[in-house]
Write an enzyme that holds these catalytic residues in place. Structure first.
Site, mmCIF file in Angstrom:
data_model
loop_
_atom_site.group_PDB
_atom_site.id
_atom_site.type_symbol
_atom_site.label_atom_id
_atom_site.label_comp_id
_atom_site.label_asym_id
_atom_site.label_seq_id
_atom_site.Cartn_x
_atom_site.Cartn_y
_atom_site.Cartn_z
ATOM 1 N N LEU A 178 0.866 -1.139 -0.021
ATOM 2 C CA LEU A 178 0.080 -0.071 0.026
ATOM 3 C C LEU A 178 0.792 1.325 0.066
ATOM 4 O O LEU A 178 0.458 2.438 0.015
ATOM 5 C CB LEU A 178 -0.985 0.022 1.153
ATOM 6 C CG LEU A 178 -2.108 -1.364 1.366
ATOM 7 C CD1 LEU A 178 -2.916 -0.949 2.244
ATOM 8 C CD2 LEU A 178 -2.725 -1.538 -0.058
ATOM 9 N N CYS A 179 2.059 1.164 -0.274
ATOM 10 C CA CYS A 179 3.070 2.289 -0.267
ATOM 11 C C CYS A 179 2.946 2.978 -1.816
ATOM 12 O O CYS A 179 2.736 2.406 -2.799
ATOM 13 C CB CYS A 179 4.406 1.847 -0.117
ATOM 14 S SG CYS A 179 4.903 1.987 1.420
ATOM 15 N N HIS A 180 2.883 4.385 -1.664
ATOM 16 C CA HIS A 180 2.886 5.073 -2.838
ATOM 17 C C HIS A 180 4.424 4.989 -3.455
ATOM 18 O O HIS A 180 5.260 5.101 -2.838
ATOM 19 C CB HIS A 180 2.658 6.704 -2.515
ATOM 20 C CG HIS A 180 1.193 6.913 -2.225
ATOM 21 N ND1 HIS A 180 0.921 6.737 -0.798
ATOM 22 C CD2 HIS A 180 0.163 6.991 -2.789
ATOM 23 C CE1 HIS A 180 -0.374 6.932 -0.545
ATOM 24 N NE2 HIS A 180 -0.775 7.271 -1.765
ATOM 25 N N MET A 204 8.798 4.542 4.927
ATOM 26 C CA MET A 204 9.099 3.033 4.322
ATOM 27 C C MET A 204 10.074 2.829 3.785
ATOM 28 O O MET A 204 10.832 1.744 3.481
ATOM 29 C CB MET A 204 7.614 2.894 3.973
ATOM 30 C CG MET A 204 6.356 2.633 4.507
ATOM 31 S SD MET A 204 6.540 1.627 6.331
ATOM 32 C CE MET A 204 6.895 -0.135 5.499
ATOM 33 N N GLU A 205 10.438 4.019 2.882
ATOM 34 C CA GLU A 205 11.680 3.942 2.004
ATOM 35 C C GLU A 205 12.966 3.712 2.959
ATOM 36 O O GLU A 205 13.836 2.977 2.800
ATOM 37 C CB GLU A 205 11.748 5.094 0.966
ATOM 38 C CG GLU A 205 11.131 5.192 0.014
ATOM 39 C CD GLU A 205 9.493 5.216 0.357
ATOM 40 O OE1 GLU A 205 9.099 5.578 1.436
ATOM 41 O OE2 GLU A 205 8.644 5.175 -0.689
ATOM 42 N N ASP A 230 23.977 -11.727 4.081
ATOM 43 C CA ASP A 230 24.467 -12.283 2.892
ATOM 44 C C ASP A 230 26.033 -12.243 2.734
ATOM 45 O O ASP A 230 26.840 -13.410 2.392
ATOM 46 C CB ASP A 230 23.847 -11.900 1.732
ATOM 47 C CG ASP A 230 24.253 -12.656 0.351
ATOM 48 O OD1 ASP A 230 23.943 -14.020 0.270
ATOM 49 O OD2 ASP A 230 24.658 -12.029 -0.622
#
Lengths: 326, 83
Positions: free
Chosen positions: A75-77, A112-113, A127
């Site tokens: 739901l992120c733009h 969120m980014e 990793d």
């Protein structure tokens, strides 16, 4: 009741309409940590890891991850990012830290980014070192700072930088509260209970505080010293209760771009705290307990202005304030 | 019933007064200085130490001429010794 913003009129998830929200400069900073063994941290610092330069790969991965946020989180733009930066730090004790800063001029926040970038950076760090430590674990992906939205400026742990505790102080927690990617130096002051005062042995110390004011006053000290030394971040934890010789009574931490400010600010902070914060100590010495610096004016003639004078009077002269009777 | 402040006394000041917290009556127009004098008048054992005691009103150090109002939290702060 209003329906949740992320459901449409049929109750289906959608990406909310933000046309009406103001375009503002938005900033978010997030952090992720990877905990590994000290030998692995040392190998990274020495450039001895099997897959090459961990820091360079992690930074690039974090930036790439942040850009893909709207693909990954439903739901992120998609946001027109104006700035992305990632930093990677290695604590020789075995903690790898990824900090991502994201900025945009837009109608919705960039946290969120920043969080996605930190997460992908942490995955990449795993990793890069899994050949050395498959048990390394990603922990504490968290937002550190957010600005530019309706909720104003948010700084994680701003309240935790000042603490009054009745249990042993954890030095790492105080240090972590000032950790910052732009810090080039951190200074710690550790105040411990010593076994003597004014030439007399001390066996135990009891600290008492006016707790609400002590926390507020420590906050004022921190704010004033930070204003005096630009770029410095400060934290302080003071302990109260019964302390033994060698216990930590107070821990101050300062981080700054350069060591000079870090040392100066740490010194200024502990001096201000000792001078102003309403905390008292009752020392237990050979003549019984007494409140430090609480001196009967009747006993401070010209020749006795030194604070040690409480020890120079014989027992029963009115200096055992704790047991004085009217 | 007269108006009172919540008076807090810490460390040595608490031991001289014998109470950590009490309701202390305040007259209109009383200052921080006036309050300390009134407390000393009621608790004479505090007198020899009064010169070193500071007063805080609602969690902030007060100037001596600062007014004390009914309902305030007023603390007697003997010389601090943290760190």
């Amino acid at each position: 009741m209003d329906r949740p913003t992320h459901l449409d009129s049929q109750g289906h998830a959608h990406v909310v309409d933000v046309r009406e929200k103001a375009e503002t400069h938005r900033i978010a900073v997030a952090r992720a940590r990877v905990r590994t063994r000290p030998e692995v941290a040392r190998a990274i610092l020495d450039g001895q890891t099997p897959k090459g330069d961990v820091a360079a790969v992690v930074r690039v991965a974090a930036i790439a991850g942040a850009k893909r946020t709207s693909d990954l989180v439903p739901l992120c733009h998609p946001l027109p990012l104006t700035h992305l930066a990632a930093e990677f730090a290695v604590d020789p004790r075995g903690v790898l830290t990824i900090v991502v800063r994201a900025e945009c001029v837009g109608r919705t926040g960039v946290e969120m980014e920043a969080m996605a970038g930190a997460s992908i950076g942490a995955l990449t760090a795993y990793d890069m070192i899994k050949g050395l430590d498959r048990e390394a674990r990603i922990e504490a992906v968290e937002l550190l700072e957010k600005d530019g939205g309706r909720s104003g400026h948010y700084l994680r742990g701003a309240g935790e930088r000042i603490a009054l505790v009745d249990r042993p102080i954890v030095v790492d927690d105080v240090l972590a509260a000032v950790a910052h990617p732009s810090a080039g130096g951190q200074v710690l002051f550790l105040g411990t209970v010593r076994d003597h005062a004014d030439g007399q042995p001390v066996t135990l110390l009891e600290y008492e505080a006016y707790a609400t004011m002590a926390v507020a006053e420590m906050g004022r000290c921190v704010a004033e010293v930070e204003a005096q030394f630009p770029g410095v971040r400060l934290a302080v934890t003071h302990r109260v209760g019964a302390l033994q010789i060698g216990d930590l009574a107070v821990v101050c931490a300062a981080s700054a771009p350069h060591r000079g400010e870090a040392f100066g600010a740490a010194r200024a902070l502990i001096d201000a705290i000792k001078h102003r914060v309403p905390i008292w100590k009752r020392e237990h010495g050979p003549d019984g307990p007494y409140w430090v610096d609480f001196v009967d004016a009747r006993c401070t003639g010209e020749e006795h202005l030194h604070r040690a004078d409480r020890h120079h009077f014989p027992v029963g002269h009115g200096h055992e304030h704790h047991e004085a009777k009217p | 019933m007269s108006d009172t402040v919540k008076l807090l006394a810490f460390a040595g000041a608490r031991e001289m007064i014998g109470e950590a917290e009490l309701a202390f009556p305040v007259a209109r127009g009383l200052t921080a200085r006036g309050l300390l004098d009134a407390v000393c008048a009621r608790y004479p054992r505090l007198v020899p130490y009064a010169g070193s005691i500071r007063v805080a009103i609602n969690g902030t150090y007060a100037a001596w001429d600062e007014p004390v109002r009914a309902g305030d939290e007023v603390a007697l702060i003997p010389p601090v010794a943290g760190g």
